[in-house]
Design an enzyme around this catalytic site. Structure first.
Site, short mmCIF file in Angstrom:
data_model
loop_
_atom_site.label_atom_id
_atom_site.label_comp_id
_atom_site.label_asym_id
_atom_site.label_seq_id
_atom_site.Cartn_x
_atom_site.Cartn_y
_atom_site.Cartn_z
CB ALA A 158 -0.94 -0.18 1.19
N GLY A 169 0.45 -4.37 1.07
CA GLY A 169 -0.97 -4.82 0.08
C GLY A 169 -0.62 -5.64 -0.85
CD GLU A 202 -2.99 -7.90 3.31
OE1 GLU A 202 -2.83 -6.54 3.14
OE2 GLU A 202 -3.41 -8.10 4.50
CD GLU A 254 1.69 -5.92 5.61
OE1 GLU A 254 2.17 -6.33 5.51
OE2 GLU A 254 0.87 -5.47 4.40
N1 COA Z 1 4.64 3.30 -0.48
C1 COA Z 1 5.04 4.91 -0.94
N2 COA Z 1 6.22 4.75 -1.72
C2 COA Z 1 6.78 3.34 -2.10
C3 COA Z 1 6.26 2.18 -1.61
C4 COA Z 1 5.73 1.91 -0.78
N3 COA Z 1 4.97 0.89 -0.36
N4 COA Z 1 7.31 1.33 -1.93
C5 COA Z 1 8.24 2.01 -2.64
N5 COA Z 1 8.25 3.19 -2.57
C6 COA Z 1 8.24 4.68 -3.46
C7 COA Z 1 9.60 4.99 -3.00
O1 COA Z 1 9.14 5.90 -1.37
C8 COA Z 1 10.28 5.41 -3.66
O2 COA Z 1 10.19 7.05 -4.26
P1 COA Z 1 10.92 8.18 -4.33
O3 COA Z 1 11.58 7.98 -6.00
O4 COA Z 1 9.65 9.70 -4.36
O5 COA Z 1 11.62 8.62 -3.40
C9 COA Z 1 10.21 4.94 -5.17
O6 COA Z 1 9.53 4.05 -4.85
C10 COA Z 1 11.02 3.63 -4.88
O7 COA Z 1 11.47 3.19 -4.18
P2 COA Z 1 13.32 2.80 -3.17
O8 COA Z 1 13.15 2.06 -2.15
O9 COA Z 1 13.84 3.84 -3.90
O10 COA Z 1 13.22 1.48 -4.25
P3 COA Z 1 14.09 0.20 -4.52
O11 COA Z 1 14.09 -0.61 -5.96
O12 COA Z 1 15.89 0.49 -3.80
O13 COA Z 1 13.29 -0.78 -3.20
C11 COA Z 1 11.49 -1.80 -2.09
C12 COA Z 1 12.56 -0.96 -3.53
C13 COA Z 1 10.25 -2.62 -2.05
C14 COA Z 1 12.32 -2.72 -1.84
C15 COA Z 1 11.69 -0.59 -0.90
O14 COA Z 1 10.62 0.67 -2.03
C16 COA Z 1 10.54 -0.61 0.06
O15 COA Z 1 10.75 -2.30 0.89
N6 COA Z 1 9.02 -0.59 -0.42
C17 COA Z 1 7.48 -0.39 0.81
C18 COA Z 1 7.67 -2.29 1.02
C19 COA Z 1 7.04 -1.96 2.09
O16 COA Z 1 6.93 -1.93 3.22
N7 COA Z 1 5.84 -2.46 1.54
C20 COA Z 1 4.72 -2.28 2.82
C21 COA Z 1 3.76 -1.17 2.55
S1 COA Z 1 1.76 -1.72 4.06
#
Ligand code: COA
Length: 243
Positions: free
Chosen positions: A60, A103, A106, A126
């Protein structure tokens, strides 16, 4: 547009398409998923759900989640959309490349069939963000992988890689990224060769709570036994015509 829709006669491909945010599911995406469901409820077709840019969905949208309140939580913004996906009349195939987290995972659990690429990372982090996975993981994941494995995954927040997800039965098969969509279409081709009504009724029977078996099957079968399509298909078999 955060969800790209590609319509065919017998299937629809919906691609989560916010690659700069790793396809994080925001309100606009949820709204688009509802629109997609309305279309598929009206004119049932098999759905392939996938993501652009080598990612399914990184969760999400945390930027939106951070500001959400108790009232928002009780509205079940993601849960409502994912339940509607799960209840679509025809099958849903999730074709998952790369991250399917929170999400995003999910949404994948809501599908009937999941296939993935070797770069899959799937799980629910989460609790690390101070919330629970409230859009399906706590009830769907135990059904898919069993209580013990679901508990381990949800309580640690760790992500599975492709091999482990395959071993657990969370995904049915792995494909190189460039072959993922073709593999999903291959599954849909098999589904499309069968009777759509029998497919819908099989899905409905699979979704029915235990106490209602076999009454539900007998009712659905009663209808199908009288259908011209059943007669046509069985006659074709007996006369060895191509179907
Ligand atoms: N919500 C909002 N923004 C998100 C996001 C999320 N769940 N996942 C990634 N993004 C955004 C980042 O903030 C970043 O934005 P920016 O360029 O404006 O700073 C962009 O997407 C790229 O993310 P980044 O983390 O730089 O990419 P990465 O390839 O290095 O890593 C992940 C990818 C998926 C490992 C990492 O983005 C991550 O851990 N995301 C969150 C995962 C999470 O906790 N999900 C559960 C949510 S309920």
């Amino acid at each position: 547009m955060t969800l790209h829709i590609d319509e065919h006669d017998d299937r629809v491909v919906a691609t989560l398409d916010r690659p700069d945010k790793r396809n994080a599911i925001d309100q606009a995406t949820v709204d688009a998923l509802h629109e997609l469901c309305a279309m598929l409820e009206e004119a049932p077709r098999t759905l392939i759900l996938t993501g652009s840019g080598g990612v399914f969905a990184a969760g999400a949208d945390i930027a939106e989640l951070r500001d959400r309140t108790a009232v928002d939580a009780r509205r079940g913004i993601n849960a409502t959309a994912f339940i509607r996906i799960h209840e679509l009349p025809m099958p849903v195939v999730a074709a998952i490349d790369g991250y399917a987290l929170g999400g995003g995972a999910e949404l994948a659990y809501a599908a009937d069939i999941r296939i993935a690429t070797p770069s899959l990372r799937i799980g629910n982090p989460e609790t690390g963000l101070g919330i629970i996975a409230a859009a399906g993981a706590t009830w769907r994941l135990p059904e898919i992988v069993g209580d013990a494995r679901a508990s381990e995954l949800l309580l640690t927040g760790r992500a599975l890689d492709a091999e482990e997800a395959l071993r657990w039965g969370l995904v049915s098969s792995l494909h190189p990224a460039e072959e993922l969509l073709a593999a999903a279409h291959g599954i849909v081709d098999r589904i499309a060769a069968n009777d759509p009504l029998a497919t819908q009724y099989t899905k409905r029977a699979l979704r029915t709570p235990r106490a209602q078996h076999p009454a539900i099957e007998l009712e659905l079968q009663a209808e199908l036994f009288e259908s011209p399509e059943k007669h046509r298909r069985m006659t074709a078999f007996l006369e060895r015509k191509s179907r």
